[in-house]
Design a protein around this motif. Sequence first.
Motif, PDB file in Angstrom:
ATOM      1  N   GLN A 135       0.814  -1.206   0.000  1.00 18.81           N
ATOM      2  CA  GLN A 135       0.000   0.000   0.000  1.00 18.81           C
ATOM      3  C   GLN A 135       0.853   1.263   0.000  1.00 18.81           C
ATOM      4  OE1 GLN A 135      -3.395  -0.063  -0.438  1.00 18.81           O
ATOM      5  NE2 GLN A 135      -2.977   2.103  -0.861  1.00 18.81           N
ATOM      6  N   HIS A 161       0.509  -3.755 -15.977  1.00 14.13           N
ATOM      7  CA  HIS A 161       0.772  -4.672 -14.865  1.00 14.13           C
ATOM      8  C   HIS A 161       1.347  -5.979 -15.383  1.00 14.13           C
ATOM      9  CE1 HIS A 161      -2.675  -7.413 -15.645  1.00 14.13           C
ATOM     10  NE2 HIS A 161      -3.221  -6.328 -16.154  1.00 14.13           N
ATOM     11  N   ASN A 164      -0.963  -8.619 -12.589  1.00 13.63           N
ATOM     12  CA  ASN A 164      -1.399  -8.028 -11.325  1.00 13.63           C
ATOM     13  C   ASN A 164      -2.526  -7.033 -11.583  1.00 13.63           C
ATOM     14  OD1 ASN A 164      -1.637  -7.135  -8.709  1.00 13.63           O
ATOM     15  ND2 ASN A 164       0.329  -6.064  -8.642  1.00 13.63           N
ATOM     16  N   LEU A 165      -3.615  -7.516 -12.166  1.00 17.90           N
ATOM     17  CA  LEU A 165      -4.745  -6.638 -12.478  1.00 17.90           C
ATOM     18  C   LEU A 165      -5.350  -5.993 -11.226  1.00 17.90           C
ATOM     19  CD1 LEU A 165      -6.631  -5.403 -14.538  1.00 17.90           C
ATOM     20  CD2 LEU A 165      -8.035  -7.481 -14.424  1.00 17.90           C
ATOM     21  N   PRO A 166      -5.504  -6.720 -10.098  1.00 18.96           N
ATOM     22  CA  PRO A 166      -6.037  -6.059  -8.892  1.00 18.96           C
ATOM     23  C   PRO A 166      -5.181  -4.868  -8.457  1.00 18.96           C
ATOM     24  CG  PRO A 166      -6.134  -8.425  -8.645  1.00 18.96           C
ATOM     25  CD  PRO A 166      -5.343  -8.179  -9.881  1.00 18.96           C
ATOM     26  N   GLY A 167      -3.847  -5.021  -8.529  1.00 19.25           N
ATOM     27  CA  GLY A 167      -2.971  -3.904  -8.174  1.00 19.25           C
ATOM     28  C   GLY A 167      -3.135  -2.733  -9.124  1.00 19.25           C
ATOM     29  N   GLU A 169      -5.854  -1.939 -10.746  1.00 19.39           N
ATOM     30  CA  GLU A 169      -7.137  -1.301 -10.424  1.00 19.39           C
ATOM     31  C   GLU A 169      -7.014  -0.446  -9.165  1.00 19.39           C
ATOM     32  OE1 GLU A 169      -9.800  -1.137 -12.110  1.00 19.39           O
ATOM     33  OE2 GLU A 169      -9.631  -2.729 -13.612  1.00 19.39           O
ATOM     34  N   ASP A 170      -6.264  -0.924  -8.177  1.00 18.56           N
ATOM     35  CA  ASP A 170      -6.050  -0.140  -6.952  1.00 18.56           C
ATOM     36  C   ASP A 170      -5.323   1.164  -7.277  1.00 18.56           C
ATOM     37  OD1 ASP A 170      -7.259  -2.067  -5.407  1.00 18.56           O
ATOM     38  OD2 ASP A 170      -5.381  -2.995  -4.744  1.00 18.56           O
ATOM     39  N   ASN A 173      -7.668   3.595  -9.012  1.00 21.30           N
ATOM     40  CA  ASN A 173      -8.614   4.235  -8.087  1.00 21.30           C
ATOM     41  C   ASN A 173      -7.941   5.343  -7.280  1.00 21.30           C
ATOM     42  OD1 ASN A 173     -10.684   2.538  -8.927  1.00 21.30           O
ATOM     43  ND2 ASN A 173     -10.256   1.000  -7.350  1.00 21.30           N
ATOM     44  N   LYS A 188      -1.736  -5.338 -19.919  1.00 22.85           N
ATOM     45  CA  LYS A 188      -0.837  -6.308 -19.308  1.00 22.85           C
ATOM     46  C   LYS A 188       0.547  -6.190 -19.932  1.00 22.85           C
ATOM     47  CE  LYS A 188      -0.471 -11.216 -18.140  1.00 22.85           C
ATOM     48  NZ  LYS A 188      -1.135 -12.544 -18.204  1.00 22.85           N
TER      49      LYS A 188
END
Length: 213
Positions: A135, A161, A164-167, A169-170, A173, A188
Amino acid sequence: MCNRGEDFIYLAFSAALSGTYQLAETILLEFQSKYPDRNMQVIDSKSGSVAIGLIALQAAKMIEAGYGFEAVTRHISYLTEHIEHVFTIADIGWLVKGGRISKLQGMLGSLLDVRPILEVKNGLLHLSKKARGNQKALNLVSDTLTDRIEGFPEQIIGIAHSDNLPGAEDLKNLLAKRLDTNNFIIIKIWCVLGSHLGIGGLGNWCRLFRFLV
């Protein structure tokens, strides 16, 4: 392409990281002798991935607006010096494998969950900062990019990424809240750049210029 009477501009992956640019220049010399009436140019992007995409997008807009070959190539060369690249990697061990830090530094960094922050200067990756934990690394990448593009609010921001798609998206945001924009491209990273960032790596690109059209 040339035998169809078409001009072309080839944006090569950073010459400091790959031999693609040098190979393309060799091919260009052959094409120039074979098609002397055609306009053609090879340009070192000094970058890769989304950064090349942002430059190509500007070039396409200029061509559609009627800019000539020389004007487009001149502006592309300018843009290669005005793209920001900020990365973080999930595993500091990739820097050990790449010879950027020692094994001891890598071992200590892994124990402390150090996340390196990398940037591109003159086409090469450089370690610029460090953060502890995922974080804090995302916050530092977001802070760095937000500070640098303050004077250029109308942005297309690229996020790439390495699996690491979740990263990604974080990070999107975080930037969306700070910059009040939703103008993002997420892709990607594949093998060439991925070999530098490792699995879980995140890259962030933006342009420090305004679109001419």
